[in-house]
Motif scaffolding. Structure first.
Motif, PDB file in Angstrom:
ATOM      1  N   TYR A  95      -1.371  -7.098  14.142  1.00  0.00           N
ATOM      2  CA  TYR A  95      -0.219  -7.828  13.620  1.00  0.00           C
ATOM      3  C   TYR A  95      -0.013  -7.527  12.134  1.00  0.00           C
ATOM      4  N   VAL A  96      -1.099  -7.573  11.370  1.00  0.00           N
ATOM      5  CA  VAL A  96      -1.023  -7.311   9.927  1.00  0.00           C
ATOM      6  C   VAL A  96      -0.500  -5.903   9.675  1.00  0.00           C
ATOM      7  N   ARG A  97      -1.056  -4.931  10.376  1.00  0.00           N
ATOM      8  CA  ARG A  97      -0.646  -3.537  10.172  1.00  0.00           C
ATOM      9  C   ARG A  97       0.828  -3.341  10.505  1.00  0.00           C
ATOM     10  N   GLN A  98       1.262  -3.932  11.616  1.00  0.00           N
ATOM     11  CA  GLN A  98       2.673  -3.796  12.009  1.00  0.00           C
ATOM     12  C   GLN A  98       3.584  -4.439  10.972  1.00  0.00           C
ATOM     13  N   GLN A  99       3.211  -5.614  10.486  1.00  0.00           N
ATOM     14  CA  GLN A  99       4.034  -6.325   9.515  1.00  0.00           C
ATOM     15  C   GLN A  99       4.093  -5.593   8.176  1.00  0.00           C
ATOM     16  N   GLU A 156       0.557 -24.987  10.596  1.00  0.00           N
ATOM     17  CA  GLU A 156       1.820 -25.217   9.890  1.00  0.00           C
ATOM     18  C   GLU A 156       1.725 -24.704   8.453  1.00  0.00           C
ATOM     19  N   VAL A 157       0.502 -24.665   7.925  1.00  0.00           N
ATOM     20  CA  VAL A 157       0.269 -24.134   6.572  1.00  0.00           C
ATOM     21  C   VAL A 157      -0.078 -22.649   6.643  1.00  0.00           C
ATOM     22  N   THR A 158      -0.990 -22.289   7.551  1.00  0.00           N
ATOM     23  CA  THR A 158      -1.509 -20.919   7.603  1.00  0.00           C
ATOM     24  C   THR A 158      -0.442 -19.891   7.957  1.00  0.00           C
ATOM     25  N   VAL A 159       0.359 -20.167   8.987  1.00  0.00           N
ATOM     26  CA  VAL A 159       1.321 -19.170   9.472  1.00  0.00           C
ATOM     27  C   VAL A 159       2.313 -18.737   8.389  1.00  0.00           C
ATOM     28  N   PRO A 160       3.018 -19.664   7.715  1.00  0.00           N
ATOM     29  CA  PRO A 160       3.931 -19.204   6.666  1.00  0.00           C
ATOM     30  C   PRO A 160       3.229 -18.539   5.485  1.00  0.00           C
ATOM     31  N   LEU A 161       1.998 -18.973   5.174  1.00  0.00           N
ATOM     32  CA  LEU A 161       1.269 -18.337   4.077  1.00  0.00           C
ATOM     33  C   LEU A 161       0.954 -16.874   4.403  1.00  0.00           C
ATOM     34  N   VAL A 162       0.484 -16.631   5.617  1.00  0.00           N
ATOM     35  CA  VAL A 162       0.164 -15.249   6.021  1.00  0.00           C
ATOM     36  C   VAL A 162       1.418 -14.392   6.002  1.00  0.00           C
ATOM     37  N   ASN A 163       2.507 -14.905   6.570  1.00  0.00           N
ATOM     38  CA  ASN A 163       3.729 -14.096   6.622  1.00  0.00           C
ATOM     39  C   ASN A 163       4.340 -13.884   5.244  1.00  0.00           C
ATOM     40  N   ALA A 164       4.207 -14.872   4.358  1.00  0.00           N
ATOM     41  CA  ALA A 164       4.701 -14.694   2.990  1.00  0.00           C
ATOM     42  C   ALA A 164       3.930 -13.586   2.290  1.00  0.00           C
ATOM     43  N   CYS A 165       2.633 -13.563   2.525  1.00  0.00           N
ATOM     44  CA  CYS A 165       1.780 -12.522   1.951  1.00  0.00           C
ATOM     45  C   CYS A 165       2.207 -11.139   2.462  1.00  0.00           C
ATOM     46  N   LEU A 166       2.501 -11.045   3.746  1.00  0.00           N
ATOM     47  CA  LEU A 166       2.820  -9.747   4.348  1.00  0.00           C
ATOM     48  C   LEU A 166       4.231  -9.294   4.022  1.00  0.00           C
ATOM     49  N   ALA A 181      -4.221   0.479   0.806  1.00  0.00           N
ATOM     50  CA  ALA A 181      -3.472  -0.759   0.584  1.00  0.00           C
ATOM     51  C   ALA A 181      -3.353  -1.563   1.877  1.00  0.00           C
ATOM     52  N   ILE A 182      -3.082  -0.869   2.983  1.00  0.00           N
ATOM     53  CA  ILE A 182      -2.961  -1.558   4.272  1.00  0.00           C
ATOM     54  C   ILE A 182      -4.304  -2.158   4.676  1.00  0.00           C
ATOM     55  N   GLU A 183      -5.369  -1.380   4.480  1.00  0.00           N
ATOM     56  CA  GLU A 183      -6.716  -1.852   4.835  1.00  0.00           C
ATOM     57  C   GLU A 183      -7.099  -3.087   4.013  1.00  0.00           C
ATOM     58  N   GLN A 184      -6.797  -3.060   2.726  1.00  0.00           N
ATOM     59  CA  GLN A 184      -7.149  -4.197   1.872  1.00  0.00           C
ATOM     60  C   GLN A 184      -6.334  -5.439   2.234  1.00  0.00           C
ATOM     61  N   THR A 185      -5.067  -5.227   2.600  1.00  0.00           N
ATOM     62  CA  THR A 185      -4.226  -6.351   3.033  1.00  0.00           C
ATOM     63  C   THR A 185      -4.785  -6.952   4.316  1.00  0.00           C
ATOM     64  N   GLU A 186      -5.175  -6.083   5.222  1.00  0.00           N
ATOM     65  CA  GLU A 186      -5.768  -6.524   6.488  1.00  0.00           C
ATOM     66  C   GLU A 186      -7.023  -7.356   6.226  1.00  0.00           C
ATOM     67  N   GLN A 187      -7.908  -6.871   5.364  1.00  0.00           N
ATOM     68  CA  GLN A 187      -9.140  -7.584   5.050  1.00  0.00           C
ATOM     69  C   GLN A 187      -8.844  -8.936   4.382  1.00  0.00           C
ATOM     70  N   VAL A 189      -6.165 -10.865   4.740  1.00  0.00           N
ATOM     71  CA  VAL A 189      -5.649 -11.824   5.715  1.00  0.00           C
ATOM     72  C   VAL A 189      -6.763 -12.306   6.639  1.00  0.00           C
ATOM     73  N   LEU A 190      -7.631 -11.397   7.065  1.00  0.00           N
ATOM     74  CA  LEU A 190      -8.736 -11.790   7.941  1.00  0.00           C
ATOM     75  C   LEU A 190      -9.659 -12.790   7.245  1.00  0.00           C
ATOM     76  N   ARG A 191      -9.918 -12.559   5.959  1.00  0.00           N
ATOM     77  CA  ARG A 191     -10.740 -13.517   5.214  1.00  0.00           C
ATOM     78  C   ARG A 191     -10.006 -14.847   5.048  1.00  0.00           C
ATOM     79  N   ALA A 192      -8.694 -14.770   4.804  1.00  0.00           N
ATOM     80  CA  ALA A 192      -7.904 -15.977   4.555  1.00  0.00           C
ATOM     81  C   ALA A 192      -7.902 -16.927   5.755  1.00  0.00           C
ATOM     82  N   VAL A 193      -7.899 -16.372   6.964  1.00  0.00           N
ATOM     83  CA  VAL A 193      -7.878 -17.233   8.158  1.00  0.00           C
ATOM     84  C   VAL A 193      -9.306 -17.541   8.659  1.00  0.00           C
ATOM     85  N   GLY A 194     -10.309 -17.025   7.923  1.00  0.00           N
ATOM     86  CA  GLY A 194     -11.687 -17.317   8.280  1.00  0.00           C
ATOM     87  C   GLY A 194     -12.305 -16.396   9.307  1.00  0.00           C
ATOM     88  N   ALA A 195     -11.658 -15.236   9.531  1.00  0.00           N
ATOM     89  CA  ALA A 195     -12.212 -14.281  10.508  1.00  0.00           C
ATOM     90  C   ALA A 195     -13.347 -13.476   9.917  1.00  0.00           C
TER      91      ALA A 195
END
Length: 201
Positions: A95-99, A156-166, A181-187, A189-195
């Motif tokens: 999802y992150v890569r596509q966005q 309700e908080v996480t979804v708009p934050l992730v999409n705003a970032c992307l 840049a794509i790899e760092q963005t992916e990492q 977002v994964l950290r941000a959601v706790g993955a």
């Protein structure tokens, strides 16, 4: 009576709409939405100006039609890319890569930002189309929380934050810098959601 393009009236209407969308996209990228006129769009599309009004009452309606079409096409492509992936973490990576790689013509066009030139009603309709893609992200995160891949969180908080970032993330056009840049963005977002565990300081 105007010549029918395609084998039926439906095909003719669809092909005319596609020509108008292509013309709008090209002209917006060159001049910005605010500077483009319906007459210029009709000329670039190779259709009569009155033909435009058979499809769209005004320029904002044409823009909404274009965004609706682009969003539906993108969401369908995105969903297909996720269908064969079972792991929510890998789904989120995809999802992150596509966005990040998505070209947002209506955000990147020159001239005033769209929000400043659209009516309030049209702004709301544009926002509704963003929600189509947000549903996909919400489904990924929900599945990840249910499986234990992600911790409990308020979507309700996480979804708009992730999409705003992307959506605000510009990446280089090519070369190793783009992939980094794509790899760092992916990492991120994964950290941000706790993955992923936070990187040690």
């Amino acid at each position: 009576m105007p010549k029918i393009i395609g084998g039926s009236l439906h095909e003719h209407r669809e092909q005319t709409r596609q020509k108008l969308f292509a013309a709008l996209s090209t002209l917006m990228a060159e001049q910005g939405f605010d500077a483009v006129t319906l007459a210029e769009i009709a000329q670039a599309a190779g259709v009569g100006r009155t033909a435009v009004y058979n499809h769209f009452p005004d320029k904002e309606a044409l823009l909404l039609g274009f965004i609706t079409h682009e969003t539906e096409q993108y969401a369908a492509t995105l969903q297909r890319s996720l269908d064969d992936i079972d792991d929510p973490v890998e789904q989120l990576r995809t999802y992150v890569r596509q966005q990040v790689q998505l070209k947002r013509v209506y955000h990147l066009a020159p001239g005033p930002e769209l929000r400043s030139v659209l009516s309030r009603g049209t702004q709301q309709r544009v926002r509704e189309h963003v929600a189509v893609v947000e549903v996909i992200l919400r489904d990924i995160l929900t599945a990840g929380i249910e499986s234990g891949a992600f911790p409990q969180q308020d979507l309700e908080v996480t979804v708009p934050l992730v999409n705003a970032c992307l959506s605000g993330r510009g990446v280089p056009d090519d070369g190793p810098e783009r992939e980094r840049a794509i790899e760092q963005t992916e990492q991120f977002v994964l950290r941000a959601v706790g993955a992923l565990a936070p990187v040690p300081a």
